[in-house]
Enzyme design. Sequence first.
Site, mmCIF file in Angstrom:
data_model
loop_
_atom_site.group_PDB
_atom_site.id
_atom_site.type_symbol
_atom_site.label_atom_id
_atom_site.label_comp_id
_atom_site.label_asym_id
_atom_site.label_seq_id
_atom_site.Cartn_x
_atom_site.Cartn_y
_atom_site.Cartn_z
ATOM 1 N N LYS A 263 0.876 -1.175 0.000
ATOM 2 C CA LYS A 263 0.000 0.000 0.000
ATOM 3 C C LYS A 263 0.911 1.222 0.000
ATOM 4 C CE LYS A 263 -1.969 3.007 1.980
ATOM 5 N NZ LYS A 263 -1.950 4.432 1.540
ATOM 6 N N GLU B 202 8.884 1.081 11.306
ATOM 7 C CA GLU B 202 9.929 2.101 11.133
ATOM 8 C C GLU B 202 9.213 3.440 11.239
ATOM 9 O OE1 GLU B 202 12.970 1.455 11.088
ATOM 10 O OE2 GLU B 202 13.259 -0.533 10.231
ATOM 11 N N CYS C 276 13.185 10.518 7.960
ATOM 12 C CA CYS C 276 13.082 10.054 9.345
ATOM 13 C C CYS C 276 14.426 10.122 10.052
ATOM 14 C CB CYS C 276 12.533 8.645 9.376
ATOM 15 S SG CYS C 276 13.428 7.550 8.279
ATOM 16 N N GLU D 67 8.947 16.029 15.882
ATOM 17 C CA GLU D 67 9.459 15.787 14.535
ATOM 18 C C GLU D 67 8.764 16.762 13.585
ATOM 19 O OE1 GLU D 67 8.284 12.164 12.340
ATOM 20 O OE2 GLU D 67 10.387 11.979 11.776
HETATM 21 P P1 NAP Z 1 1.782 8.183 7.872
HETATM 22 O O1 NAP Z 1 0.779 9.237 7.790
HETATM 23 O O2 NAP Z 1 1.945 7.442 9.133
HETATM 24 O O3 NAP Z 1 1.478 7.184 6.678
HETATM 25 C C1 NAP Z 1 2.297 6.072 6.394
HETATM 26 C C2 NAP Z 1 1.504 5.060 5.597
HETATM 27 O O4 NAP Z 1 0.467 4.529 6.425
HETATM 28 C C3 NAP Z 1 0.797 5.643 4.371
HETATM 29 O O5 NAP Z 1 0.823 4.694 3.326
HETATM 30 C C4 NAP Z 1 -0.610 5.859 4.897
HETATM 31 O O6 NAP Z 1 -1.572 5.905 3.877
HETATM 32 C C5 NAP Z 1 -0.770 4.631 5.770
HETATM 33 N N1 NAP Z 1 -1.857 4.708 6.755
HETATM 34 C C6 NAP Z 1 -2.507 5.804 7.214
HETATM 35 N N2 NAP Z 1 -3.464 5.440 8.094
HETATM 36 C C7 NAP Z 1 -3.429 4.092 8.191
HETATM 37 C C8 NAP Z 1 -4.172 3.116 8.921
HETATM 38 N N3 NAP Z 1 -5.183 3.459 9.731
HETATM 39 N N4 NAP Z 1 -3.864 1.818 8.773
HETATM 40 C C9 NAP Z 1 -2.848 1.441 7.957
HETATM 41 N N5 NAP Z 1 -2.130 2.310 7.219
HETATM 42 C C10 NAP Z 1 -2.399 3.618 7.341
HETATM 43 O O7 NAP Z 1 3.244 8.728 7.534
HETATM 44 P P2 NAP Z 1 3.618 9.712 6.372
HETATM 45 O O8 NAP Z 1 3.046 11.033 6.728
HETATM 46 O O9 NAP Z 1 3.298 9.121 5.057
HETATM 47 O O10 NAP Z 1 5.217 9.668 6.464
HETATM 48 C C11 NAP Z 1 5.949 10.451 7.345
HETATM 49 C C12 NAP Z 1 6.362 9.687 8.589
HETATM 50 O O11 NAP Z 1 7.051 8.492 8.276
HETATM 51 C C13 NAP Z 1 7.309 10.463 9.453
HETATM 52 O O12 NAP Z 1 6.908 10.420 10.792
HETATM 53 C C14 NAP Z 1 8.639 9.749 9.290
HETATM 54 O O13 NAP Z 1 9.532 9.907 10.337
HETATM 55 C C15 NAP Z 1 8.223 8.358 9.086
HETATM 56 N N6 NAP Z 1 9.265 7.597 8.395
HETATM 57 C C16 NAP Z 1 10.003 6.666 9.073
HETATM 58 C C17 NAP Z 1 10.994 5.950 8.449
HETATM 59 C C18 NAP Z 1 11.815 4.925 9.164
HETATM 60 O O14 NAP Z 1 12.397 4.092 8.511
HETATM 61 N N7 NAP Z 1 11.873 4.930 10.473
HETATM 62 C C19 NAP Z 1 11.234 6.157 7.100
HETATM 63 C C20 NAP Z 1 10.472 7.098 6.441
HETATM 64 C C21 NAP Z 1 9.472 7.798 7.102
HETATM 65 P P3 NAP Z 1 -2.071 7.341 3.318
HETATM 66 O O15 NAP Z 1 -0.968 7.886 2.529
HETATM 67 O O16 NAP Z 1 -3.228 7.011 2.467
HETATM 68 O O17 NAP Z 1 -2.436 8.164 4.500
#
Ligand code: NAP
Length: 453
Positions: free
Chosen positions: A154, A229, A263, A356
């Site tokens: 996804k 992650e 991240c 963050e």
């Molecule tokens: P996010 O809002 O948490 O979304 C991540 C993924 O989860 C997206 O594909 C999102 O879909 C999906 N999602 C949303 N609600 C969900 C639910 N209820 N059930 C299952 N999946 C769901 O994160 P983001 O805003 O895309 O990315 C930024 C964040 O990612 C930051 O906090 C960053 O630090 C973190 N990050 C961490 C790493 C690591 O390796 N530690 C690497 C990269 C990023 P939608 O797009 O449709 O909302």
Amino acid sequence: MTTYTVINPATEQPLTQVARSTVEDADAAIQRAARAQQRWRAVAPGDRARLLRRFADQVDAHVDELAALETAEAGHPVGAARWEAGQVRDVLMYYAAAPERLTGRQIPVPGGLDVTFREPVGVVGLIVPWNFPMPILSWGLGPALAAGCAVVAKPAELTPMTAVRIAELALDAGLPEGVFQVLPGQGSVVGQRLVDHPDVRKIAFTGSSEVGRHVMAGCARHVKRLTLELGGKSANIVFADADLQKAAATAPYAVFDNAGQDCCARSRILVEASVLETFMALLEPAVRGVLVGDPADAATEMGPLISAAHRAHVASYVPDDAPVAIRGSVPDGAGFWYPPTVLAPVSPDSPAYTEEIFGPVVTVTPFADEAAAIAMANDTPYGLSGSIWTSNVGRAIRVARAVETGNLSVNSHSSVRYWTPFGGFKQSGLGRELGPDAVDAFTEVKNVFIATD
Ligand code: NAP
Ligand code: MG
């Protein structure tokens, strides 16, 4: 079937229409994956390896095309986007070596033979964020396929195009239908269904800590396997005895890379108080020198933020009375631009220091001594990355051991290497991806005793 529009964040122009998958689509994909996985796990190890190498070759032949998609939909500078597409190829090639090496153990027991097998967990739900759509997809995909799992991915709603294309390349490479499927759509619908469906045996989630906690709670219902992650608020610790020139020249890239939507961003610069002024003077030209502009231009170092909503979120950390010490520039006109911004001095209880931001905003805070630097670096619920700048070897090792974080670099800001383990301490994650052991996280150990008597 309903669709939605993907936007180019550098121009705000529509790029394409993408299907918005439903719960029914997800259920159908999971069923196809479950059937395909039974066949995939039975493919001889050498053949599975060969198919993964062919998949890597397909990606390699399309690096420029994939990079152009990433540049268009995520606003990544094209040089960075090419590196990201190359990373997908390299991750697939690295884990292509795993199927023939998925060995078990033989353990001495009386009355028979005891052996262990590494069985694939089954169907894996891979949930990917928008900040590094291609690399993060590959980090789950490579080891999962090598282990004999089928993957339903996804992508983030904002950045589905590269994942859709990579799934086509998998079929072109000869991977059986159903082994790797991509379901663009909403996280709360498709992502949630992957979490809730009992036939998805493992979730590999990358994203925010908030959604990660929710995913973890959902997985608990089925005791579903899970790697997370999540976010970070990493420290870049600069001691007075460091090569200050190099530390200052590289600090902007350790946080403004990918416009801070990383991240691993070293978004808190901690500087030994005695050299604070010198460091700030060296930092200023480095920040102003970051080339922000058209991501399609090969010289560009920083592109726009992903969306208008995200830009508003980033800007909220820099109110009118914020202590802006250094600020870079951005192009005029359309696009979700935000300038590289350095805040100093910043009090350790301000949101810019504790939360963050996920944008090109960094704080600089002085520290008194080594103990204080370690305490400040650890004073966060996160623990993903960090850097230590010092010419004292003993101090480098002491501090590296004391900072509670998964990925540290000394006198550098190393990015992720696919052949070394990556993941977070504390609320930055659970489990590790990449490196020599990543395949283990997509397998279950089975112990079998065969009587000889
Ligand atoms: P996010 O809002 O948490 O979304 C991540 C993924 O989860 C997206 O594909 C999102 O879909 C999906 N999602 C949303 N609600 C969900 C639910 N209820 N059930 C299952 N999946 C769901 O994160 P983001 O805003 O895309 O990315 C930024 C964040 O990612 C930051 O906090 C960053 O630090 C973190 N990050 C961490 C790493 C690591 O390796 N530690 C690497 C990269 C990023 P939608 O797009 O449709 O909302
Ligand atoms: Mg989100």
